[in-house]
Design an enzyme around this catalytic site. Structure first.
Site, PDB file in Angstrom:
ATOM      1  N   ASP A 109      48.096 -45.343 -46.755  1.00 33.05           N
ATOM      2  CA  ASP A 109      47.608 -44.264 -45.901  1.00 33.05           C
ATOM      3  C   ASP A 109      46.153 -43.931 -46.212  1.00 33.05           C
ATOM      4  O   ASP A 109      45.730 -43.961 -47.376  1.00 33.05           O
ATOM      5  CB  ASP A 109      48.448 -43.002 -46.108  1.00 33.05           C
ATOM      6  N   ARG A 110      45.424 -43.573 -45.172  1.00 30.42           N
ATOM      7  CA  ARG A 110      43.998 -43.266 -45.325  1.00 30.42           C
ATOM      8  C   ARG A 110      43.756 -42.164 -46.353  1.00 30.42           C
ATOM      9  O   ARG A 110      42.807 -42.233 -47.147  1.00 30.42           O
ATOM     10  CB  ARG A 110      43.426 -42.845 -43.961  1.00 30.42           C
TER      11      ARG A 110
END
Length: 308
Positions: free
Chosen positions: A148-149
């Site tokens: 995930d970013r």
């Protein structure tokens, strides 16, 4: 059925670590398009406008194997065309990427918070993929999985595209052991360690994943490592890999991860606050290398502020 031949190599180089878009002109049994221009307008005018498509043709942005494409060329199904998209304006992520390990096959990167793994939407050149390709001069580099970013930590990347499938298979078959760390509220009433199982669904275009009734498809082991002043440090071991799984399961326990902009409530959209990272870190990766047969373990050098 006509067998599709292997696509030729791109005549365009990467730009800022991003591959050009490759288009194969489709079959046209209804003879909808007389020229290449007509097809490109049909295909892209809705997204970027007919005027922009015409500008790209005029400036030679669409390229074939023998040079810039003439929009008046007769339409030919099976022909390949390449071009670079217009990149969105991006705010640079002001954190470096660490390299924990590198050899001729893999790079184990230590991704900072806020940096997307792969190009998508408004994040293109400010991504782990694009930046590492530029910084390490490895044009074929590809992540073998996603992180995930907003999550920091380890991402396994493959140096040569032909090796990617072997490493992706490890993640698909759950042959990679992953450990995360998180900092979140401490509640002595929550009995730990605990294994959380639930069914998580994530709708496209909706920020938050949600737990729904039904057979479990997500499993996480959660342990308390240390605590002080109402804050705890946790070890999280996911068995499965659903989108936002660890964040959802911590929130379910009433222990939402610090600075989470989605759980328990979706924060209003606005400028990125780089001083408030999500306190979630992909700490370790363990697997047996599919080429050497060697058991390997990698550990992030990043840290989270908190007790312990």
């Amino acid at each position: 059925m006509r067998r599709r031949t292997k696509a030729p190599s791109s005549p365009l180089p990467q730009r800022d670590g991003i591959d050009p878009v490759r288009v194969r002109l489709p079959e046209d049994p209804e003879r909808l398009w007389k020229t290449v221009r007509e097809h490109l307008l049909d295909r892209y005018a809705g997204a970027i406008g007919a005027e922009r498509v015409e500008e790209m043709l005029k400036s030679g942005r669409f390229v074939g194997t023998d040079g810039p494409v003439d929009g008046d060329d007769p339409y030919a199904a099976g022909r390949y065309v390449w071009f670079h998209r217009d990149f969105p304006a991006e705010r640079p992520v002001p954190f470096g990427i660490g390299v924990v390990y590198r050899d001729e096959r893999i790079v184990v990167a230590d991704k900072p918070h806020f940096l997307a793994t792969m190009p998508r939407g408004r994040h293109v050149t400010e991504t782990l993929l694009a930046r590492l390709r530029r910084e390490l001069a490895l044009p074929e580099l590809q992540p073998a999985h996603r992180l995930d970013r907003l999550t920091a930590g380890l991402v396994l990347c493959v140096v040569r595209s032909g090796d990617r499938g072997a490493y992706q298979t490890l993640f698909r078959d759950r042959a990679v052991r992953k450990e995360y760390e998180a900092v979140a509220p401490h509640d002595p009433a929550v009995e730990l360690p605990v294994t959380v199982r639930s069914r998580i669904e994530k709708e496209r275009g909706v920020l938050a994943a949600r737990e729904v009734p039904g057979e479990s498809n997500a499993e996480s082991r959660i342990e308390l490592l240390a605590h002080a002043d109402g804050i705890g440090r946790y070890r999280l071991v996911p068995v499965t890999g659903r989108t936002h799984q660890l964040r959802v399961h911590m929130n379910r326990l009433g222990l939402p991860i610090l600075n989470d902009p989605i759980y328990p409530r979706v924060r209003a959209d606005g400028p990125e606050d780089f001083s408030r990272p999500l306190h979630l870190l992909a700490r370790t990766l363990e697997f047996t290398d599919p080429f050497t047969g060697e058991a390997v373990r990698f550990e992030s050098r990043s840290t989270l502020s908190g007790p312990g």
